[in-house]
Design an enzyme around this catalytic site. Structure first.
Site, PDB file in Angstrom:
ATOM      1  CB  SER A 106    -147.447  59.679 -68.325  1.00  0.00           C
ATOM      2  OG  SER A 106    -147.238  58.250 -68.436  1.00  0.00           O
ATOM      3  CG  HIS A 121    -150.937  57.756 -67.569  1.00  0.00           C
ATOM      4  ND1 HIS A 121    -150.370  58.160 -68.808  1.00  0.00           N
ATOM      5  CD2 HIS A 121    -152.141  58.586 -67.586  1.00  0.00           C
ATOM      6  CE1 HIS A 121    -151.331  58.526 -69.535  1.00  0.00           C
ATOM      7  NE2 HIS A 121    -152.347  58.697 -68.909  1.00  0.00           N
ATOM      8  CG  ASP A 139    -153.603  59.773 -72.067  1.00  0.00           C
ATOM      9  OD1 ASP A 139    -154.509  60.125 -72.815  1.00  0.00           O
ATOM     10  OD2 ASP A 139    -153.712  59.677 -70.882  1.00  0.00           O
TER      11      ASP A 139
END
Lengths: 278, 195
Positions: free
Chosen positions: B14, B41, B134
């Site tokens: 991310s 992401h 996540d």
């Protein structure tokens, strides 16, 4: 002990649902469906999908309660603004030639895209002559769609998308805000007919000039994709338009020869005007 | 047509992820058994496809993962923006537009959990820098399936919350390596013919 999770219990559960209730999710893409089943199981508190299956078979009310979870998707207005810009610029001028328009939005979920379409048609002077049939399998989503009420916070994002798609009007003219919700204008709702339709088991119901089916096919395995695409093709008049999601194509589909590409990146297709020999 | 990739290596990252992934990909040069799948992401309206961001970084072919396409060994696949990416048991890709998971779509958890079912012990997952949690559940599912899970050392990660969340979820089942260790480990795996 760690149990092998090869999806067997999930497949058995889908078979059980089909045989008991007639809803056929067996040809849906497995990875996404198993993920949903797992979420349903976690919420229901059952230790395994087999136990969840037992409950679903013996408690019809419980099945009805969780049924929407199988097919719920998220949507937004003017999702993929480039697509709506192309629809406005390339497709709408050709739709102008028809005295009346039938549009099918297959898999409309909670209605956001159907309202987007109505707004676009209104701005192009086409809405008055248009009937939009917006269908979905999910009754709960259809209820939201009919009400046309969305959180104001979401509508702020829709507004950004709308302007990115080339919308030039004041977006707040299309809804009435009250507290933290927005209700879509009656003028739009009057031209959208939301109704239940199952792409897996139901057929053609009207001849269409434009069909939108976006981000629905990705949930289906290839044979079901082909079946649904044939259904969409059959419901289109010659020269009618088919719009898929930006990650869906006809490239590998059995109906690909029935269509020409209008705008490849946004997946806008047109049904060939010439008579098919097959 | 060649068979699907025997193995799959997934990388999830991310915040700070682009640089980290750029450092790792060259080590995978010459991978002949494994497909490489990257979930990063990004903003959902990200106009630049990741295949463009990473191009010029090496000889591995870079592609955006397309639904129903077969995973091929030696190819790097990127999850498209605004969809979840999954791997099916028949070793093809699926996409879905389900709600974001941990505010993320594509979600690392969604990919990793599908990979645990599709590839089991033939999967490897690398979880790198990131600002949320996540990937933690996905790493856990992969560990349980017997896959190899390597988490970037939180001490050196640009943002440490994602690696920390994964480590606290997986405990000793996951390995901890710095990026440079990960990089040499990958090269070695490739050299020895494991990837």
């Amino acid at each position: 002990m760690i149990e092998p999770d090869d999806g067997l219990e999930g497949r058995l559960l889908l078979e059980a649902i089909y045989q008991r209730y007639g809803y056929d999710f067996r040809a849906y893409s497995e990875a996404s469906m198993l993920r949903r089943l797992e979420q349903i199981r976690l919420r229901s508190g059952d230790a395994s999908l087999s136990l969840l299956q037992h409950r679903l078979l013996h408690q019809p009310d419980f099945f009805q309660e969780i049924l929407p979870e199988f097919t719920i998707t998220t949507s937004e207005m003017f999702r993929d603004p480039v697509f709506f810009a192309q629809l406005r610029e390339r497709v709408c001028p050709l739709l102008q030639t028809y005295p009346t328009l039938n549009i099918w939005h297959a898999g409309c979920s909670s209605g956001e895209e159907a309202y987007s379409l109505a707004i676009l048609l209104l701005e192009q002077g086409l809405l008055e002559r248009t009937q939009i049939y917006a269908t979905d399998i999910n009754r709960q989503a259809l209820k939201t769609a009919r009400e046309g009420i969305y959180p104001l916070k979401a509508v702020q994002e829709f507004t950004v998308n709308y302007h990115k798609s080339g919308g030039r009007q004041v977006f707040s003219d299309y809804y009435h805000a009250a507290y933290d919700a927005a209700r879509m204008a009656r003028q739009l709702q009057n031209h959208i007919f939301f109704q239940e339709h199952n792409l897996v088991s139901d057929g053609v119901f009207c001849e269409m000039h434009l069909v939108l089916c976006r981000n629905v096919l990705i949930y289906f395995q290839r044979p079901l994709q082909n079946r649904v695409l044939q259904l969409l093709s059959d419901s289109l008049c010659r020269g009618g338009f088919l719009c898929l999601g930006t990650k869906e194509t006809l490239d590998m589909a059995s109906v690909r020869d029935q269509f020409e590409k209008i705008d490849p990146p946004t997946r806008i297709y047109r049904k060939s005007v010439r008579q098919s020999l097959g | 047509m060649a068979d699907p990739a025997e193995k799959a290596l997934a990388i999830g990252a991310s915040a700070g992820g682009i640089t980290a992934v750029q450092r790792l990909l060259p080590s995978l040069q010459g991978a002949r058994l494994t497909a490489i799948i990257v979930v990063l992401h990004l903003h959902r309206h990200n106009p630049v496809p990741l295949t463009k961001v990473f191009c010029g970084g090496g000889q591995l072919p870079l592609r955006e993962a397309e639904e129903k396409c077969i995973l091929r060994a030696g190819v790097v696949y990127f999850a498209p923006a605004n969809y979840h990416l999954l791997v099916e048991r028949d070793r093809t890709f699926s996409l879905n537009a389900d709600a974001p998971v941990q505010w993320a779509r594509p979600s690392i958890d969604v990919l990793f959990q599908s990979l645990a079912r599709a590839y089991r012990h033939s999967a490897t997952a690398l979880l790198l820098t990131g600002a949320n949690r996540d990937g933690a559940e996905g790493c856990h599912s992969l560990c349980r399936a017997g896959a190899t899970v390597v988490v970037q050392d939180p001490e050196e990660a640009e943002v440490d919350s994602m690696p920390r969340a994964a480590l606290s979820r997986c405990g000793p089942l996951a390995q901890v390596l710095s990026l440079s260790q990960m990089s040499s480990w990958l090269s070695q795996q490739v050299e020895e013919g494991h990837l």
